[in-house]
Motif scaffolding. Structure first.
Motif, mmCIF file in Angstrom:
data_model
loop_
_atom_site.group_PDB
_atom_site.id
_atom_site.type_symbol
_atom_site.label_atom_id
_atom_site.label_comp_id
_atom_site.label_asym_id
_atom_site.label_seq_id
_atom_site.Cartn_x
_atom_site.Cartn_y
_atom_site.Cartn_z
ATOM 1 N N GLY A 141 0.786 -1.236 0.000
ATOM 2 C CA GLY A 141 0.000 0.000 0.000
ATOM 3 C C GLY A 141 0.815 1.281 0.000
ATOM 4 N N GLY A 142 2.099 1.200 0.333
ATOM 5 C CA GLY A 142 2.911 2.417 0.377
ATOM 6 C C GLY A 142 3.503 2.792 -0.971
ATOM 7 N N PHE A 143 3.143 2.039 -2.023
ATOM 8 C CA PHE A 143 3.622 2.384 -3.363
ATOM 9 C C PHE A 143 2.648 3.341 -4.044
ATOM 10 N N ALA A 279 5.048 -9.260 12.495
ATOM 11 C CA ALA A 279 4.612 -7.857 12.389
ATOM 12 C C ALA A 279 5.214 -7.246 11.133
ATOM 13 N N SER A 280 4.690 -7.663 10.004
ATOM 14 C CA SER A 280 5.164 -7.103 8.745
ATOM 15 C C SER A 280 3.919 -6.628 7.990
ATOM 16 N N ASP A 281 3.944 -6.704 6.692
ATOM 17 C CA ASP A 281 2.803 -6.268 5.894
ATOM 18 C C ASP A 281 2.590 -7.308 4.798
ATOM 19 N N VAL A 282 1.342 -7.560 4.450
ATOM 20 C CA VAL A 282 1.076 -8.572 3.416
ATOM 21 C C VAL A 282 1.710 -8.219 2.078
ATOM 22 N N GLY A 307 -0.914 -1.548 12.676
ATOM 23 C CA GLY A 307 -0.383 -0.542 13.582
ATOM 24 C C GLY A 307 1.107 -0.413 13.363
ATOM 25 N N LYS A 308 1.736 0.378 14.189
ATOM 26 C CA LYS A 308 3.186 0.605 14.085
ATOM 27 C C LYS A 308 3.824 0.245 15.420
ATOM 28 N N PRO A 309 5.126 0.032 15.426
ATOM 29 C CA PRO A 309 5.773 -0.314 16.701
ATOM 30 C C PRO A 309 5.703 0.812 17.726
ATOM 31 N N VAL A 310 5.636 2.039 17.245
ATOM 32 C CA VAL A 310 5.533 3.181 18.166
ATOM 33 C C VAL A 310 4.397 4.081 17.685
ATOM 34 N N GLY A 311 3.787 4.792 18.617
ATOM 35 C CA GLY A 311 2.789 5.791 18.221
ATOM 36 C C GLY A 311 1.391 5.241 18.047
ATOM 37 N N PRO A 334 14.431 -5.480 12.634
ATOM 38 C CA PRO A 334 15.238 -4.733 13.598
ATOM 39 C C PRO A 334 14.835 -3.261 13.705
ATOM 40 N N THR A 335 14.457 -2.653 12.564
ATOM 41 C CA THR A 335 14.036 -1.243 12.592
ATOM 42 C C THR A 335 12.927 -1.002 13.598
ATOM 43 N N ALA A 336 11.981 -1.921 13.645
ATOM 44 C CA ALA A 336 10.856 -1.748 14.557
ATOM 45 C C ALA A 336 11.364 -1.728 15.996
ATOM 46 N N LEU A 337 12.310 -2.608 16.311
ATOM 47 C CA LEU A 337 12.863 -2.624 17.675
ATOM 48 C C LEU A 337 13.660 -1.359 17.952
ATOM 49 N N ARG A 338 14.370 -0.875 16.927
ATOM 50 C CA ARG A 338 15.139 0.362 17.134
ATOM 51 C C ARG A 338 14.195 1.519 17.450
ATOM 52 N N ALA A 339 13.033 1.525 16.761
ATOM 53 C CA ALA A 339 12.052 2.587 17.009
ATOM 54 C C ALA A 339 11.546 2.499 18.448
ATOM 55 N N ILE A 340 11.313 1.274 18.926
ATOM 56 C CA ILE A 340 10.820 1.087 20.298
ATOM 57 C C ILE A 340 11.908 1.485 21.298
ATOM 58 N N VAL A 500 15.709 0.144 3.500
ATOM 59 C CA VAL A 500 15.257 1.284 4.295
ATOM 60 C C VAL A 500 14.118 0.815 5.195
ATOM 61 N N ALA A 501 14.340 0.814 6.483
ATOM 62 C CA ALA A 501 13.333 0.356 7.455
ATOM 63 C C ALA A 501 12.845 -1.050 7.102
ATOM 64 N N GLY A 502 13.774 -1.917 6.716
ATOM 65 C CA GLY A 502 13.391 -3.292 6.385
ATOM 66 C C GLY A 502 12.691 -3.394 5.041
ATOM 67 N N HIS A 503 12.600 -2.297 4.305
ATOM 68 C CA HIS A 503 11.974 -2.328 2.981
ATOM 69 C C HIS A 503 13.059 -2.309 1.924
ATOM 70 N N ILE A 562 9.652 11.634 -6.342
ATOM 71 C CA ILE A 562 9.842 10.235 -5.895
ATOM 72 C C ILE A 562 8.635 9.789 -5.084
ATOM 73 N N ARG A 563 8.126 10.670 -4.247
ATOM 74 C CA ARG A 563 6.938 10.319 -3.453
ATOM 75 C C ARG A 563 5.751 10.020 -4.386
ATOM 76 N N ASP A 564 5.619 10.838 -5.452
ATOM 77 C CA ASP A 564 4.486 10.653 -6.374
ATOM 78 C C ASP A 564 4.664 9.426 -7.255
HETATM 79 N N1 COA Z 1 0.578 2.388 3.054
HETATM 80 C C1 COA Z 1 0.785 3.680 2.784
HETATM 81 N N2 COA Z 1 1.851 4.379 3.219
HETATM 82 C C2 COA Z 1 2.747 3.721 3.967
HETATM 83 C C3 COA Z 1 2.605 2.369 4.293
HETATM 84 C C4 COA Z 1 1.458 1.689 3.801
HETATM 85 N N3 COA Z 1 1.244 0.413 4.042
HETATM 86 N N4 COA Z 1 3.655 2.000 5.047
HETATM 87 C C5 COA Z 1 4.432 3.075 5.201
HETATM 88 N N5 COA Z 1 3.874 4.123 4.554
HETATM 89 C C6 COA Z 1 4.377 5.486 4.499
HETATM 90 C C7 COA Z 1 4.468 6.088 5.885
HETATM 91 O O1 COA Z 1 3.237 6.649 6.281
HETATM 92 C C8 COA Z 1 5.532 7.150 5.703
HETATM 93 O O2 COA Z 1 4.926 8.254 5.084
HETATM 94 P P1 COA Z 1 5.330 9.762 5.458
HETATM 95 O O3 COA Z 1 6.567 10.022 4.655
HETATM 96 O O4 COA Z 1 4.155 10.552 4.988
HETATM 97 O O5 COA Z 1 5.541 9.834 6.922
HETATM 98 C C9 COA Z 1 6.469 6.540 4.664
HETATM 99 O O6 COA Z 1 5.701 5.511 4.004
HETATM 100 C C10 COA Z 1 7.718 5.911 5.248
HETATM 101 O O7 COA Z 1 7.282 4.890 6.128
HETATM 102 P P2 COA Z 1 8.229 4.113 7.114
HETATM 103 O O8 COA Z 1 9.492 3.749 6.421
HETATM 104 O O9 COA Z 1 7.440 3.009 7.706
HETATM 105 O O10 COA Z 1 8.665 5.188 8.181
HETATM 106 P P3 COA Z 1 7.918 5.815 9.418
HETATM 107 O O11 COA Z 1 8.792 6.956 9.815
HETATM 108 O O12 COA Z 1 6.490 6.059 9.151
HETATM 109 O O13 COA Z 1 8.016 4.680 10.558
HETATM 110 C C11 COA Z 1 9.076 2.831 11.655
HETATM 111 C C12 COA Z 1 9.252 4.234 11.080
HETATM 112 C C13 COA Z 1 10.408 2.328 12.121
HETATM 113 C C14 COA Z 1 8.096 2.876 12.804
HETATM 114 C C15 COA Z 1 8.545 1.932 10.547
HETATM 115 O O14 COA Z 1 9.410 2.039 9.446
HETATM 116 C C16 COA Z 1 8.398 0.477 10.875
HETATM 117 O O15 COA Z 1 7.477 0.038 11.499
HETATM 118 N N6 COA Z 1 9.329 -0.322 10.346
HETATM 119 C C17 COA Z 1 9.280 -1.741 10.392
HETATM 120 C C18 COA Z 1 8.980 -2.165 9.003
HETATM 121 C C19 COA Z 1 8.822 -3.628 8.876
HETATM 122 O O16 COA Z 1 8.232 -4.286 9.699
HETATM 123 N N7 COA Z 1 9.382 -4.123 7.835
HETATM 124 C C20 COA Z 1 9.363 -5.519 7.680
HETATM 125 C C21 COA Z 1 9.425 -5.847 6.278
HETATM 126 S S1 COA Z 1 9.803 -7.537 6.332
#
Ligand code: COA
Ligand code: AMP
Length: 633
Positions: A141-143, A279-282, A307-311, A334-340, A500-503, A562-564
């Protein structure tokens, strides 16, 4: 010594090992043999078998009396809701959805794109495709729309299943306009779209093309499981490579079932009835293998966490989920743990919860730094298991197989090769190097069941990208070394992929987008070290002579571009303008050298560099944007 015995057992007779593992799967027609090497070096598994993924992940558990057990728990701190779905309910829902898809013409072999957030309907859509033998392709969904359109054109889906929206903290992600835009951009048009309307945002449907999730299932005859041959693709999952064109990793049905089922016990020590949480994404491979398929194939309960690891609401969310749902094995990045850790350095919130159910924490997706591992060991007091794998392999190449034997943990290493993988570290000429020496990590062919047999519609690219550099091996794209005890250390990528953040992201894809900016003549993107995300992208822009806009303005436009075009997930926020890029005499941009300058680590300019003075210019430009970062103690 159990691990050694199992590994050696596999090595001495791989065919027998995988045939034995295949016993745990319900076959429509049992495989007569495991490996099919007829088209070597393209290998396939269980090609003479007939089987259905959905049957093995859902129906067989209902038949075996697990109908009342929870199959899925949806825990969404974003919507403040928790909901469970039993195996019996899941079977009904999936059979109904599959029936409705069939009534609209979806058959075995048709492609279906799934563009959904972390809701159970995403898994139901995947399983419904599997039920019919349709091939799904889930898009994260983040694409952005552009990335979705590239995937539409590559796999030419007959249908797209999407949700009306996703929910990020403080922001609704409007999926429907993104979907409409992607279809507009794509040359290929799907026959129809199924839209799951979420309460948080009801999308406008396009008449004649879009149908609503519930209404299109009304009065429909549920579909039974359709047998497919063992090598039939279960799904395509796109991942980043060197160029902007993503690679469509193909997962074949039978190997996927056999291997994932084997891993649930051997690696994660999970039995039917246990609760497992990734705790990943489909949209990522971890989500495919360990949110959807493996836990369900094993008859466990899986957690879909929105949800997210923080917030959401705080850094204790993970521990709450583990406590409330009695999670036994937990998998995160690991990124999620670093955030926590950043928000709760002493792990004080952990003490608020009862984590007695937790037997181990698993980490993957990026390098697990020793600080983070030690923090987790100290605070959770369970084994912290780093394991290494890729979209291509679908399951761990190296791990500490808790269900076989808990090996000593070596911090910084994802431990040892799993059965199925003969991992070698090679020099440039393809010769194995001694223990402790850095090299390219490769796996001797054939790869085990569950790994990619090819890339979708791109067998040549598959051969070139993975099989050509080191004949007889699969090239992982990672560099590292093995120590004397056979423990692997994964140090860096050998291509333009950054993490980047496990992505997993392609710097090449970002460069393609940046070079579309009218003022950019040439550019390079590198990954620089980031305390939270592991790496973050940084762009170098060389501008056209006639560029008149202020540099800050151009950089802002590039960030937006790049965001677009790729999406927010690219997290591209940093760039600087430079006069020239450092290159070799043959014109190759020296990205690795620039990354070392940005990270402030020692480097030697390559002997082939065209003009070493450019490196000083790069260092000066980086200093202006604050790189190398000052290390905090
Ligand atoms: N749909 C739409 N947008 C998404 C999205 C999704 N599923 N997932 C992330 N995004 C967006 C975020 O909202 C953020 O947007 P912003 O620039 O407007 O803030 C951007 O993509 C970057 O997201 P992210 O890299 O997740 O950074 P973050 O600063 O929002 O969160 C963490 C930092 C560490 C909390 C988060 O990166 C995280 O939970 N990481 C673990 C990731 C993970 O589990 N990866 C496993 C893959 S195996
Ligand atoms: P993906 O295909 O998105 O799963 O990304 C795979 C890449 O992530 C691998 O090729 C590695 O570069 C990196 N990676 C995954 N797991 C680990 C790990 N445990 N240690 C180091 N790198 C990892």
């Amino acid at each position: 010594m159990a691990y050694k015995t199992v590994y050696e057992g596999w090595k001495s007779d791989p065919e027998a090992f995988w045939m034995q593992a295949a016993e745990a799967i319900d076959w429509v027609r049992k495989p007569g043999r495991a490996l099919n090497a007829d088209r070597a070096p393209i290998y396939e598994w269980f090609t003479d078998a007939q089987v259905n993924t959905c049957w093995n992940a859902v129906d067989r558990h209902v038949e075996a009396g697990r109908g009342d057990q929870l199959a899925i728990i949806h825990d969404s701190p974003i919507t403040h809701s928790t909901k469970g779905i039993t195996y019996a309910e899941l079977q009904k829902r999936v059979a109904s959805l599959a029936g409705a898809l069939r009534a609209k013409g979806i058959q075995k072999g048709d492609r279906v794109i799934i563009y959904m957030p972390m809701i159970p309907q995403a898994l139901e859509a995947m399983l419904a495709c599997g039920r019919l033998g349709a091939i799904h392709s889930v898009v994260f969904g983040g694409f952005a729309a552009q990335e979705l359109s590239v995937r539409i054109d590559d796999c030419t889906p007959k249908a797209i299943i999407a949700a009306s929206c996703g929910l990020e903290p403080g922001r609704v992600v409007h999926y429907k306009p993104l979907l409409d835009k992607a279809i507009e951009l794509a040359d290929h048009k799907p026959d129809f779209c199924v839209i799951y309307q979420r309460e948080e945002e009801v999308a406008r449907l396009i008449e004649g093309r879009d149908v609503a999730w519930h209404t299109f299932q009304y009065g429909i005859e549920p579909a039974e499981c359709v047998p497919v041959s063992g090598d039939h693709p279960a799904y395509i999952l796109y991942t980043s490579g060197t160029t902007g064109q993503p690679k469509g990793v193909v997962r074949a049905t039978a190997g996927h079932l056999v291997a994932l089922n084997w891993t649930m016990k051997a690696i994660y020590n999970i039995d039917a009835g246990d609760v497992f949480w990734a705790a990943s994404d489909v949209g990522w491979v971890v989500g495919h293998s360990y949110i959807c398929y493996a836990p369900l194939i094993a008859g466990a309960t899986t957690i879909v966490f929105e949800g997210k690891p923080v917030g959401t609401p705080d850094a204790g969310t993970f521990w709450r989920v583990i406590q409330n749902h009695k999670v036994k094995s937990f998998f995160t990045a690991p990124t999620a743990l670093r955030a926590i850790k950043r928000e709760d350095p002493e792990g004080a919130l952990i003490d608020d919860y009862n984590l007695r159910s937790l037997q181990a924490l698993y980490l993957a997706g990026e390098r697990a730094d020793p600080d983070t591992i030690r923090w987790a060991q100290r605070n959770l007091r369970v084994p912290v298991i780093d394991h290494w794998w890729q979209t291509e392999t679908g399951w761990a190449i190296a791990a500490n197989p808790l269900g076989i034997e808990e090996l000593p943990v070596k911090v910084g290493s994802p431990s040892v090769a799993m059965p199925g993988y003969d991992v070698q570290v090679l020099d440039e000429g393809g010769h194995p190097v001694p223990a402790g020496t850095l090299g390219a990590i490769a796996v001797k062919l054939p790869l085990p069941p569950g790994t990619l047999p090819t890339l979708w519609n791109a067998e040549d690219r598959f051969r070139k990208a993975y099989l050509t550099q080191f004949p007889g091996y699969y090239e992982t794209g990672d560099a590292g070394y093995v120590d004397e005890d056979g423990y692997l250390y994964i140090m860096a990528r050998t291509d333009g992929v950054i993490n980047v953040a496990g992505h997993r992201l392609s710097t090449g894809a970002m460069e393609e987008v940046l070079s579309n900016h009218p003022d950019v003549a040439e550019c390079a993107v590198i990954g620089v070290a980031d305390d939270l995300k592991g790496q973050t992208p940084l762009g170098f822009l060389c501008l056209n002579k006639g560029a008149v806009k202020p540099h800050d303005q151009i950089i802002k436009e590039c960030v937006q571009l790049i965001r677009d075009q790729i999406g927010p997930v690219a997290a591209f926020k940093l760039a600087c303008v430079v006069d020239r890029l450092p290159k070799t005499r043959s014109g190759k941009i020296l990205r690795a050298t620039m990354a070392k300058i940005a990270d402030g680590v020692d480097f030697k300019a390559p002997a082939t560099i065209d003009d070493p003075a450019i490196l000083d210019e790069i260092a000066a430009s980086l200093r202006q944007i604050g790189y190398p970062l000052q290390k905090t103690a």
